[in-house]
Design an enzyme around this catalytic site. Structure first.
Site, PDB file in Angstrom:
ATOM      1  N   THR A  55     -25.274  -4.133 -30.544  1.00  9.30           N
ATOM      2  CA  THR A  55     -24.197  -3.186 -30.841  1.00  9.30           C
ATOM      3  C   THR A  55     -22.949  -3.907 -31.322  1.00  9.30           C
ATOM      4  O   THR A  55     -22.280  -3.460 -32.268  1.00  9.30           O
ATOM      5  CB  THR A  55     -23.882  -2.356 -29.580  1.00  9.30           C
ATOM      6  OG1 THR A  55     -25.010  -1.550 -29.251  1.00  9.30           O
ATOM      7  CG2 THR A  55     -22.690  -1.444 -29.801  1.00  9.30           C
ATOM      8  N   HIS A  76       0.829  -1.195   0.000  1.00  7.31           N
ATOM      9  CA  HIS A  76       0.000   0.000   0.000  1.00  7.31           C
ATOM     10  C   HIS A  76       0.870   1.255   0.000  1.00  7.31           C
ATOM     11  O   HIS A  76       2.084   1.201   0.213  1.00  7.31           O
ATOM     12  CB  HIS A  76      -0.934  -0.027   1.202  1.00  7.31           C
ATOM     13  CG  HIS A  76      -2.053  -1.015   1.052  1.00  7.31           C
ATOM     14  ND1 HIS A  76      -3.118  -1.086   1.919  1.00  7.31           N
ATOM     15  CD2 HIS A  76      -2.281  -1.985   0.128  1.00  7.31           C
ATOM     16  CE1 HIS A  76      -3.944  -2.043   1.538  1.00  7.31           C
ATOM     17  NE2 HIS A  76      -3.451  -2.610   0.458  1.00  7.31           N
ATOM     18  N   GLU A  91       1.245   3.713   2.072  1.00  2.00           N
ATOM     19  CA  GLU A  91       1.977   4.027   3.296  1.00  2.00           C
ATOM     20  C   GLU A  91       3.271   3.222   3.401  1.00  2.00           C
ATOM     21  O   GLU A  91       4.304   3.735   3.848  1.00  2.00           O
ATOM     22  CB  GLU A  91       1.105   3.738   4.525  1.00  2.00           C
ATOM     23  CG  GLU A  91      -0.191   4.531   4.574  1.00  2.00           C
ATOM     24  CD  GLU A  91      -1.347   3.789   3.965  1.00  2.00           C
ATOM     25  OE1 GLU A  91      -2.447   3.866   4.541  1.00  2.00           O
ATOM     26  OE2 GLU A  91      -1.176   3.131   2.904  1.00  2.00           O
ATOM     27  N   GLU A 135     -21.040   1.525 -23.779  1.00  2.00           N
ATOM     28  CA  GLU A 135     -21.123   1.895 -25.193  1.00  2.00           C
ATOM     29  C   GLU A 135     -22.238   1.074 -25.799  1.00  2.00           C
ATOM     30  O   GLU A 135     -22.107  -0.137 -25.960  1.00  2.00           O
ATOM     31  CB  GLU A 135     -19.792   1.632 -25.904  1.00  2.00           C
ATOM     32  CG  GLU A 135     -18.640   2.469 -25.362  1.00  2.00           C
ATOM     33  CD  GLU A 135     -17.388   2.351 -26.205  1.00  2.00           C
ATOM     34  OE1 GLU A 135     -17.514   2.163 -27.440  1.00  2.00           O
ATOM     35  OE2 GLU A 135     -16.282   2.452 -25.646  1.00  2.00           O
ATOM     36  N   ARG A 184     -11.938   3.564 -21.459  1.00  2.00           N
ATOM     37  CA  ARG A 184     -12.060   2.101 -21.355  1.00  2.00           C
ATOM     38  C   ARG A 184     -10.977   1.536 -20.446  1.00  2.00           C
ATOM     39  O   ARG A 184     -11.237   0.677 -19.600  1.00  2.00           O
ATOM     40  CB  ARG A 184     -11.945   1.465 -22.745  1.00  2.00           C
ATOM     41  CG  ARG A 184     -13.125   1.674 -23.669  1.00  2.00           C
ATOM     42  CD  ARG A 184     -12.867   0.938 -24.985  1.00  2.00           C
ATOM     43  NE  ARG A 184     -13.932   1.096 -25.964  1.00  2.00           N
ATOM     44  CZ  ARG A 184     -13.939   0.518 -27.158  1.00  2.00           C
ATOM     45  NH1 ARG A 184     -12.910  -0.252 -27.531  1.00  2.00           N
ATOM     46  NH2 ARG A 184     -14.942   0.712 -28.002  1.00  2.00           N
ATOM     47  N   TRP A 234     -17.342   6.711 -39.214  1.00  2.00           N
ATOM     48  CA  TRP A 234     -17.073   7.205 -37.861  1.00  2.00           C
ATOM     49  C   TRP A 234     -17.691   8.584 -37.721  1.00  2.00           C
ATOM     50  O   TRP A 234     -17.479   9.432 -38.577  1.00  2.00           O
ATOM     51  CB  TRP A 234     -15.564   7.266 -37.615  1.00  2.00           C
ATOM     52  CG  TRP A 234     -14.900   5.955 -37.614  1.00  2.00           C
ATOM     53  CD1 TRP A 234     -14.257   5.341 -38.638  1.00  2.00           C
ATOM     54  CD2 TRP A 234     -14.813   5.088 -36.492  1.00  2.00           C
ATOM     55  NE1 TRP A 234     -13.751   4.144 -38.235  1.00  2.00           N
ATOM     56  CE2 TRP A 234     -14.076   3.963 -36.907  1.00  2.00           C
ATOM     57  CE3 TRP A 234     -15.250   5.119 -35.181  1.00  2.00           C
ATOM     58  CZ2 TRP A 234     -13.806   2.885 -36.065  1.00  2.00           C
ATOM     59  CZ3 TRP A 234     -14.970   4.067 -34.342  1.00  2.00           C
ATOM     60  CH2 TRP A 234     -14.260   2.971 -34.778  1.00  2.00           C
ATOM     61  N   LEU A 271     -14.502  -3.821 -28.316  1.00  2.00           N
ATOM     62  CA  LEU A 271     -14.707  -3.342 -26.951  1.00  2.00           C
ATOM     63  C   LEU A 271     -13.523  -3.648 -26.040  1.00  2.00           C
ATOM     64  O   LEU A 271     -13.689  -4.056 -24.886  1.00  2.00           O
ATOM     65  CB  LEU A 271     -16.007  -3.900 -26.364  1.00  2.00           C
ATOM     66  CG  LEU A 271     -17.288  -3.508 -27.112  1.00  2.00           C
ATOM     67  CD1 LEU A 271     -18.504  -4.167 -26.469  1.00  2.00           C
ATOM     68  CD2 LEU A 271     -17.456  -1.999 -27.167  1.00  2.00           C
ATOM     69  N   ASP A 319     -21.707  -2.985 -35.118  1.00  2.00           N
ATOM     70  CA  ASP A 319     -20.464  -2.223 -35.251  1.00  2.00           C
ATOM     71  C   ASP A 319     -19.230  -3.096 -35.420  1.00  2.00           C
ATOM     72  O   ASP A 319     -18.122  -2.570 -35.515  1.00  2.00           O
ATOM     73  CB  ASP A 319     -20.262  -1.328 -34.015  1.00  2.00           C
ATOM     74  CG  ASP A 319     -21.349  -0.279 -33.878  1.00  2.00           C
ATOM     75  OD1 ASP A 319     -22.072  -0.041 -34.859  1.00  2.00           O
ATOM     76  OD2 ASP A 319     -21.478   0.296 -32.779  1.00  2.00           O
TER      77      ASP A 319
END
Length: 370
Positions: free
Chosen positions: A198, A52, A54, A294, A186, A172, A206, A202
């Site tokens: 989608t 971490h 610290e 998206e 993303r 586009w 992704l 397209d």
């Protein structure tokens, strides 16, 4: 003293932000150790399973940490998780004071780290740049407090609010700079949410194709009509996929052989579609902090109507498709202006030749904001 605290805490916040591509599902945390007005140790939590913030800062400061002031953006943890509790390291270093931006909302910590410090005789101050700390980790805080991720919906439209021509052609709309910006979003997200429609329309992959991407987000695809098959190009990418179906899991499922990186999930149905609240809860259980969406107008509108949208990221291209073009969102047929969703614009900027608008629904104003 307040001005000094703010200055050093801001430096700790800047360090924490360096982990925006790698810390999840953990929160982003930064730390600086100060003696006689000088930073003698600094660090940030880079990724799960590693030390971490610290611990990094204490290692750099060494013995000089004794009696110094430690600034940290989140309450030091007091439980064993992927790493030992760092509050022990802070106590063992015998620092004189710990200044904390915000208390950890995780029930496993929730003030216990602060109590341990006070019991050890270390002075503690909490709340320095708290709002900035909350903003930095809004996804983590959303998952812990609301049991759902912070949800962003990305939309791309022309200046007259059209997302595609009447025949469905849309690639586009925006320019290369905007598309590069999308890949950055993303890369910062734990999951990308979309639909089978989608993906097919397209030929979408992704994935996060950005130079700073450290990992690929979970690709969450709603496929109520079972349109996707394992042989399709979308599955050639080996980043993880969660296919989501509506209703109970069938007793006799299809015999298709799915790749190892694909998991299928059946969630409750609502009006014949996936219950979106149940989906958000499922993603929270899977430790997803932030979701980047998206999708088409139907899912975008459904998420907004369900009150699940925390941010809208809208890229507007200097083009006009006319009134036959496809609309941005599918929303109910409102009868009164008072019924329409109201947004608060948080940011407006040029990205290449396009305009990027960041807006939040009015209902989100009282919650963790961006």
């Amino acid at each position: 003293m307040t001005e000094t605290h703010h200055s050093f805490m801001q430096q700790a916040l800047d360090l924490a932000a360096r982990a925006q591509f790698s810390a999840a599902p953990n929160p982003m945390v930064g730390c600086v150790i100060v003696r006689d007005g000088q930073i003698i140790g600094s660090g940030w939590h880079v990724r799960p399973g590693e030390p971490h913030a610290e611990v990094h800062a204490l290692r750099e400061a060494g013995a000089a940490a004794a009696g110094a002031t430690l600034y940290v953006t989140l309450e030091p943890c007091s439980h064993f998780g992927r790493t030992p509790p760092c509050v022990d390291a802070v106590i063992d270093a015998q620092v004189g004071r710990v200044v904390i931006a915000m208390q950890d909302p995780n029930p496993l910590v929730g003030g216990k780290g602060i109590s341990r410090l006070l019991e050890a005789g270390i002075a503690v101050e909490v709340g320095i740049l708290e709002a900035q700390a909350e903003l930095l980790n809004r996804g983590f805080l959303s998952r812990i407090r609301r049991r759902r991720p912070w949800l962003r919906v990305k939309l791309a439209a022309t200046l007259d609010g059209r997302t595609a021509l009447a025949n469905g052609v849309s690639q586009w709309i925006t320019g290369p700079a905007a598309r590069h910006d999308v890949h950055r979003w993303r890369a910062c997200s734990g999951a990308i949410l979309s639909t089978a429609r989608t993906v097919l329309a397209d030929n979408a992959r992704l994935t996060a194709r950005h130079e700073l991407a450290e990992r690929q987000p979970l690709r969450v695809i709603i496929d109520t009509q079972r349109q996707l098959a394992p042989t399709q190009a979308f599955f050639h990418e080996t980043s993880p996929v969660l296919l989501v179906y509506a209703g109970p899991e069938p007793e006799h499922d299809d015999e298709q052989s799915w790749p190892e990186h694909v998991e299928r999930c059946w969630l409750p149905a609502l009006n014949g579609k996936v219950d979106l609240n149940a989906l958000m809860q499922e993603l929270a259980v899977r430790e997803v902090n932030e979701v980047w969406t998206e999708c088409g107008a139907e899912l975008a509108g459904a998420l907004l109507s369900a009150g699940l949208v925390d941010e809208l990221i809208i890229y507007m291209a200097p083009k006009l498709f006319g009134d036959t073009g496809r609309s941005l969102l599918q929303l109910p047929a409102f009868q009164q202006v008072q019924q329409v969703p109201e947004l608060v614009i948080k940011d407006l900027r040029l990205v290449g030749e396009d305009i990027r608008v960041t807006a939040i629904p009015q209902a989100v104003r009282g919650e963790t904001q961006s």
